[in-house]
Scaffold this motif. Structure first.
Motif, PDB file in Angstrom:
ATOM      1  N   LEU A  93     -11.638   3.679  12.721  1.00  0.00           N
ATOM      2  CA  LEU A  93     -12.139   2.549  11.955  1.00  0.00           C
ATOM      3  C   LEU A  93     -11.667   2.644  10.510  1.00  0.00           C
ATOM      4  O   LEU A  93     -11.887   3.651   9.838  1.00  0.00           O
ATOM      5  N   VAL A  94     -11.026   1.556  10.054  1.00  0.00           N
ATOM      6  CA  VAL A  94     -10.603   1.423   8.660  1.00  0.00           C
ATOM      7  C   VAL A  94     -11.229   0.130   8.151  1.00  0.00           C
ATOM      8  O   VAL A  94     -11.043  -0.934   8.742  1.00  0.00           O
ATOM      9  N   LEU A  95     -11.974   0.229   7.057  1.00  0.00           N
ATOM     10  CA  LEU A  95     -12.672  -0.924   6.504  1.00  0.00           C
ATOM     11  C   LEU A  95     -12.054  -1.376   5.182  1.00  0.00           C
ATOM     12  O   LEU A  95     -11.542  -0.555   4.425  1.00  0.00           O
ATOM     13  N   THR A  96     -12.153  -2.670   4.917  1.00  0.00           N
ATOM     14  CA  THR A  96     -11.799  -3.161   3.593  1.00  0.00           C
ATOM     15  C   THR A  96     -12.843  -2.609   2.616  1.00  0.00           C
ATOM     16  O   THR A  96     -13.937  -2.203   3.027  1.00  0.00           O
ATOM     17  N   PRO A  97     -12.532  -2.588   1.324  1.00  0.00           N
ATOM     18  CA  PRO A  97     -13.506  -2.047   0.366  1.00  0.00           C
ATOM     19  C   PRO A  97     -14.869  -2.744   0.417  1.00  0.00           C
ATOM     20  O   PRO A  97     -15.907  -2.078   0.323  1.00  0.00           O
ATOM     21  N   TYR A  98     -14.895  -4.069   0.581  1.00  0.00           N
ATOM     22  CA  TYR A  98     -16.187  -4.755   0.634  1.00  0.00           C
ATOM     23  C   TYR A  98     -16.929  -4.468   1.928  1.00  0.00           C
ATOM     24  O   TYR A  98     -18.155  -4.323   1.930  1.00  0.00           O
ATOM     25  N   ALA A  99     -16.221  -4.356   3.047  1.00  0.00           N
ATOM     26  CA  ALA A  99     -16.893  -3.992   4.296  1.00  0.00           C
ATOM     27  C   ALA A  99     -17.481  -2.584   4.176  1.00  0.00           C
ATOM     28  O   ALA A  99     -18.593  -2.330   4.643  1.00  0.00           O
ATOM     29  N   TYR A 100     -16.756  -1.685   3.537  1.00  0.00           N
ATOM     30  CA  TYR A 100     -17.267  -0.329   3.326  1.00  0.00           C
ATOM     31  C   TYR A 100     -18.500  -0.363   2.414  1.00  0.00           C
ATOM     32  O   TYR A 100     -19.474   0.365   2.638  1.00  0.00           O
ATOM     33  N   ARG A 101     -18.455  -1.215   1.422  1.00  0.00           N
ATOM     34  CA  ARG A 101     -19.614  -1.343   0.524  1.00  0.00           C
ATOM     35  C   ARG A 101     -20.843  -1.806   1.309  1.00  0.00           C
ATOM     36  O   ARG A 101     -21.940  -1.294   1.112  1.00  0.00           O
ATOM     37  N   TRP A 102     -20.653  -2.770   2.204  1.00  0.00           N
ATOM     38  CA  TRP A 102     -21.776  -3.202   3.048  1.00  0.00           C
ATOM     39  C   TRP A 102     -22.309  -2.022   3.842  1.00  0.00           C
ATOM     40  O   TRP A 102     -23.515  -1.839   3.979  1.00  0.00           O
ATOM     41  N   LEU A 103     -21.403  -1.223   4.402  1.00  0.00           N
ATOM     42  CA  LEU A 103     -21.769  -0.081   5.239  1.00  0.00           C
ATOM     43  C   LEU A 103     -22.577   0.950   4.459  1.00  0.00           C
ATOM     44  O   LEU A 103     -23.546   1.503   4.975  1.00  0.00           O
ATOM     45  N   ASP A 157      -2.741  -3.748  -1.497  1.00  0.00           N
ATOM     46  CA  ASP A 157      -3.635  -3.236  -2.534  1.00  0.00           C
ATOM     47  C   ASP A 157      -4.841  -2.484  -1.977  1.00  0.00           C
ATOM     48  O   ASP A 157      -5.545  -1.815  -2.720  1.00  0.00           O
ATOM     49  N   THR A 158      -5.091  -2.588  -0.683  1.00  0.00           N
ATOM     50  CA  THR A 158      -6.150  -1.801  -0.052  1.00  0.00           C
ATOM     51  C   THR A 158      -5.550  -1.106   1.167  1.00  0.00           C
ATOM     52  O   THR A 158      -4.526  -1.542   1.708  1.00  0.00           O
ATOM     53  N   LEU A 159      -6.178  -0.042   1.613  1.00  0.00           N
ATOM     54  CA  LEU A 159      -5.697   0.670   2.784  1.00  0.00           C
ATOM     55  C   LEU A 159      -5.659  -0.255   3.994  1.00  0.00           C
ATOM     56  O   LEU A 159      -4.682  -0.269   4.747  1.00  0.00           O
ATOM     57  N   ALA A 160      -6.711  -1.044   4.185  1.00  0.00           N
ATOM     58  CA  ALA A 160      -6.780  -1.931   5.352  1.00  0.00           C
ATOM     59  C   ALA A 160      -5.602  -2.900   5.383  1.00  0.00           C
ATOM     60  O   ALA A 160      -4.925  -3.042   6.399  1.00  0.00           O
ATOM     61  N   VAL A 161      -5.345  -3.578   4.278  1.00  0.00           N
ATOM     62  CA  VAL A 161      -4.242  -4.543   4.231  1.00  0.00           C
ATOM     63  C   VAL A 161      -2.900  -3.817   4.284  1.00  0.00           C
ATOM     64  O   VAL A 161      -1.961  -4.274   4.948  1.00  0.00           O
ATOM     65  N   GLY A 162      -2.808  -2.686   3.620  1.00  0.00           N
ATOM     66  CA  GLY A 162      -1.564  -1.924   3.637  1.00  0.00           C
ATOM     67  C   GLY A 162      -1.164  -1.490   5.036  1.00  0.00           C
ATOM     68  O   GLY A 162       0.009  -1.565   5.412  1.00  0.00           O
ATOM     69  N   LEU A 163      -2.141  -1.047   5.833  1.00  0.00           N
ATOM     70  CA  LEU A 163      -1.839  -0.645   7.205  1.00  0.00           C
ATOM     71  C   LEU A 163      -1.364  -1.828   8.040  1.00  0.00           C
ATOM     72  O   LEU A 163      -0.412  -1.717   8.819  1.00  0.00           O
ATOM     73  N   LEU A 164      -2.018  -2.971   7.876  1.00  0.00           N
ATOM     74  CA  LEU A 164      -1.598  -4.166   8.621  1.00  0.00           C
ATOM     75  C   LEU A 164      -0.202  -4.613   8.194  1.00  0.00           C
ATOM     76  O   LEU A 164       0.622  -4.989   9.034  1.00  0.00           O
ATOM     77  N   THR A 165       0.074  -4.553   6.911  1.00  0.00           N
ATOM     78  CA  THR A 165       1.383  -4.947   6.399  1.00  0.00           C
ATOM     79  C   THR A 165       2.473  -4.026   6.941  1.00  0.00           C
ATOM     80  O   THR A 165       3.530  -4.484   7.375  1.00  0.00           O
ATOM     81  N   GLU A 166       2.213  -2.715   6.925  1.00  0.00           N
ATOM     82  CA  GLU A 166       3.193  -1.748   7.421  1.00  0.00           C
ATOM     83  C   GLU A 166       3.420  -1.853   8.922  1.00  0.00           C
ATOM     84  O   GLU A 166       4.496  -1.497   9.417  1.00  0.00           O
ATOM     85  N   ALA A 167       2.432  -2.313   9.664  1.00  0.00           N
ATOM     86  CA  ALA A 167       2.548  -2.358  11.124  1.00  0.00           C
ATOM     87  C   ALA A 167       3.783  -3.124  11.576  1.00  0.00           C
ATOM     88  O   ALA A 167       4.411  -2.765  12.575  1.00  0.00           O
TER      89      ALA A 167
END
Length: 190
Positions: free
Chosen positions: A34-44, A105-115
């Motif tokens: 599980l990799v969350l965006t910063p705001y999803a992690y904040r909710w968590l 700019d975030t790990l979540a988006v970076g991973l999707l972009t690199e995919a």
């Protein structure tokens, strides 16, 4: 041989029920990370809900891997196995636009972009969650088209996809987790 699925969770109401999606992926034979965006992690971390298994400890235990939400430092080891596939759920309007524009700019988006550029070209499935006012924005049609042209499966509309809702009327319990997970086996051979 185990197949590893990176579940990229964004800050939309169904994210509080992400354990449902994780369990569905595990039942389909995936080792889930599980990799969350910063705001999803904040909710968590700031508004956990043990009843929904929406706590850091519960999700770490469920996946068997640390929950990631930010880039690691260069001296830190990778703690997740390499991904064989990606599942962006619930994909928000904001993350979809950043991903289609090639941001990292975030790990979540970076991973999707690199995919899209990885040598083994892992399948990428996205199940959106946004309201119909956002769906009317011209960026949606354009950017869903960009993502599909790059090879992502974006499940939007119809029986197997997300149908936008009126603003303020999200129904997180009705989010079609199973449709997102079901799109993966048709894309990855055993």
């Amino acid at each position: 041989m185990s197949r590893t699925l990176y579940i990229i969770g964004c800050a939309a109401p169904p994210a509080r029920r992400i354990a449902v999606g994780i369990r569905a992926a595990q039942a389909a034979g995936w080792d889930t990370c599980l990799v969350l965006t910063p705001y999803a992690y904040r909710w968590l971390t700031e508004d956990p809900d043990p009843a929904l298994e929406f706590t850091l400890d519960a999700l770490t235990e469920l996946t068997g891997h640390p929950v990631r939400h930010r880039y690691k430092l260069p001296v830190e080891p990778d703690v997740l196995p390499p991904a064989d596939a990606f599942l962006a759920v619930p994909l928000t309007f904001n993350t979809m636009n950043k991903w289609a524009d090639g941001h990292s700019d975030t790990l979540a988006v970076g991973l999707l972009t690199e995919a899209f550029g990885l040598a083994h070209r892992p399948p990428v499935v996205a199940l959106p969650h946004w309201n119909d006012a956002q769906a009317a924005h011209p960026a949606v049609e354009r950017n869903v088209g960009v993502l599909r042209a790059a090879g992502a499966t974006v499940l939007l509309g119809g029986e197997d996809g997300f149908v936008p809702h009126p603003p303020g009327r999200s129904r997180p319990d009705a989010y079609p987790w199973s449709a997102a997970v079901a799109a993966l086996p048709t894309l990855v051979s055993d």
